[in-house]
Design an enzyme around this catalytic site. Structure first.
Site, PDB file in Angstrom:
ATOM      1  N   ASP A   1      73.610  -5.988 159.055  1.00  0.00           N
ATOM      2  CA  ASP A   1      74.517  -4.926 158.634  1.00  0.00           C
ATOM      3  C   ASP A   1      75.769  -5.038 159.498  1.00  0.00           C
ATOM      4  O   ASP A   1      75.766  -4.669 160.669  1.00  0.00           O
ATOM      5  CB  ASP A   1      73.824  -3.573 158.827  1.00  0.00           C
TER       6      ASP A   1
ATOM      7  N   CYS B   1      74.214   9.588 160.202  1.00  0.00           N
ATOM      8  CA  CYS B   1      73.281   8.857 159.338  1.00  0.00           C
ATOM      9  C   CYS B   1      72.360   7.974 160.165  1.00  0.00           C
ATOM     10  O   CYS B   1      72.058   6.827 159.785  1.00  0.00           O
ATOM     11  CB  CYS B   1      74.019   8.035 158.283  1.00  0.00           C
TER      12      CYS B   1
ATOM     13  N   HIS C   1      71.348   2.510 160.899  1.00  0.00           N
ATOM     14  CA  HIS C   1      71.905   3.497 159.961  1.00  0.00           C
ATOM     15  C   HIS C   1      70.884   3.730 158.856  1.00  0.00           C
ATOM     16  O   HIS C   1      70.076   2.858 158.540  1.00  0.00           O
ATOM     17  CB  HIS C   1      73.209   2.922 159.382  1.00  0.00           C
TER      18      HIS C   1
ATOM     19  N   GLN D   1      80.051  -2.111 160.949  1.00  0.00           N
ATOM     20  CA  GLN D   1      80.799  -1.700 162.130  1.00  0.00           C
ATOM     21  C   GLN D   1      81.274  -2.879 162.969  1.00  0.00           C
ATOM     22  O   GLN D   1      81.950  -2.679 163.982  1.00  0.00           O
ATOM     23  CB  GLN D   1      79.926  -0.783 162.990  1.00  0.00           C
TER      24      GLN D   1
ATOM     25  N   LYS E   1      85.879   0.132 156.099  1.00  0.00           N
ATOM     26  CA  LYS E   1      85.763   0.106 157.558  1.00  0.00           C
ATOM     27  C   LYS E   1      86.771  -0.843 158.195  1.00  0.00           C
ATOM     28  O   LYS E   1      87.010  -0.785 159.397  1.00  0.00           O
ATOM     29  CB  LYS E   1      84.357  -0.344 157.982  1.00  0.00           C
TER      30      LYS E   1
END
Length: 418
Positions: free
Chosen positions: A212, A376, A135, A215, A238
């Site tokens: 990261d 993104c 991302h 997700q 999220k």
């Protein structure tokens, strides 16, 4: 009965999640869009919020609204207890210690914090390694760090299925590698990356690893000790929590050695005009009044998914993913982008001759909310030679009937542009 419906019925057997009961917890799902029941499949962008989260926010603002840490009155003490209790909830969720949990505005700020603070030790010639899957929030902060320090940004390639080529990743590691930054799950393709193996490889060269996890946390159980990562970041919105709140996990010994990210109230021990002494982590990195309600709401969201069971959620979402993949593959002209062996509940696709924005517009008229664009992740789109994809992303409250609605809407788009 259609072949798609047969497939979805078969995949539903043995599902332990009571989806009908779950859906009753989410007020936003019970509405119509363009005269049709809402089918919300934009969960990778943000999730809807259960009543438990809404009640937690309302409870704070209606009963306990006060600033934290410095007040001696009852409301401030209650607010502080709830805020620090939220930190403990997050720590348990990640298998971390509360003092290793920093509240941020989201994944983006958490990554920027590490790039600015931990990254300040980098020198010319040092290397930062990321992947083609990232991302923008896990690309741009490292580019900025490289510009500030003279470090070099290196990028590990992926294959045509959307998987990191581990041999190439390992080849790019070396004695100058200082930071490795990688998504746990790709927001654009749903690829689940082998983070534990990546951490092991990076640590053989003494590099620090930031994951990261934006997700990942809605779909997978995350144990930062088992992953052996150095930093882990995610966003509350999220995982069914409020917007504007996020988390950075950092190993204590790293946080303790890092300089502050911002200056202001609550990140200090004492201030004079001659010198400021900084507070210990995590408070050193939480300058100013924090998003108190957001942290409380995030804790309520984590408690909610924990009660449902992350393994039950994962199994349900995998059934949705399999059903959606089969249904879309049956539609002439549809090509799925990202076919990794290990995926979270995300399906990105293109429809021949139709721009993804047009596909998404038709789907919206049918009451189906999806995302269209580069997500993104422009370098990733360029890797596949595409300007954009249409992305359907699933959550614990989605149903097999909604998979069918998605397929019908895509067929409708094909008919309109044929």
């Amino acid at each position: 009965m259609s072949a798609t419906r047969t497939a979805t019925v078969n995949t539903s057997r043995g599902n332990a999640l009571d989806v009908a009961r779950v859906r009753a917890d989410f007020p936003a799902l019970h509405q119509q869009v363009n005269g049709r029941p809402l089918v919300y499949l934009d969960n990778a962008a943000t999730t809807q919020k259960p009543q438990a989260v809404l009640d937690a926010l309302l409870g704070f603002y209606s009963r306990d609204c006060a600033n934290v840490h410095r007040g001696v009155h009852a409301l401030s003490q209650r607010a502080t207890d709830a805020y620090e209790g939220a930190r403990e909830t997050v720590a348990r969720f990640l298998n971390a210690r509360p003092r290793e949990i920093v509240f941020t505005r989201g994944t983006t700020e958490a990554i920027n914090l590490v790039a600015y603070s931990y990254g300040s030790r980098l020198s010319p010639g040092d290397e930062i390694l990321i992947t083609e899957l990232e991302h923008h929030s896990n690309i741009v902060p490292w580019q900025m760090l490289a510009e500030r320090t003279g470090a070099r940004l290196r990028v590990a390639p992926i294959n045509d299925r959307g998987e990191i080529i581990l041999e190439e990743f390992q080849r790019l590691l070396g004695p100058r590698t200082r930071i490795v930054a990688v998504a746990h799950v790709s927001n654009a393709l749903g690829t689940v990356n082998p983070v534990e193996e990546i951490c092991r490889l990076a640590h053989t060269y003494g590099a620090r690893v930031l994951v990261d996890g934006a997700q990942a946390v809605p779909h997978l159980a995350v144990d930062v000790r088992a992953l052996d990562c150095d930093f882990y970041a995610f966003s509350g919105h999220k995982i069914y929590g409020p917007t504007g709140i996020g988390v950075l996990f950092g190993r204590w010994e790293l946080l303790e050695a890092m300089p502050p990210y911002q200056g202001g109230g609550d990140m200090i021990r004492s201030v004079t005009f001659e010198k400021t002494l900084y507070n210990d982590p995590p408070y050193r990195f939480e300058a100013g009044t924090p998003h108190i309600a957001g942290a409380i709401g995030l804790a309520a969201a984590i408690e909610y998914v924990t009660r449902l069971g992350l393994e039950e959620i994962r199994r349900h979402e995998q059934q949705l993913l399999q059903a959606a993949t089969r249904a879309l593959e049956e539609i002439p002209g549809v090509r799925i982008v990202g076919t990794a062996a290990h995926k979270a509940a995300v399906v990105s696709f293109v429809l021949d001759g139709v721009h993804p924005h047009d596909v998404a517009t038709v789907l919206d008229h049918e009451g189906v909310a999806v995302r269209a664009g580069h997500h993104c992740a422009q370098p990733l789109m360029e890797r596949f030679g595409l300007p954009a994809t249409t992305r359907a992303s699933f959550a614990l409250y989605n149903t097999l009937e909604e998979v069918d609605a998605l397929a019908r809407a895509v067929r409708r788009a094909r008919e309109l542009f044929d």
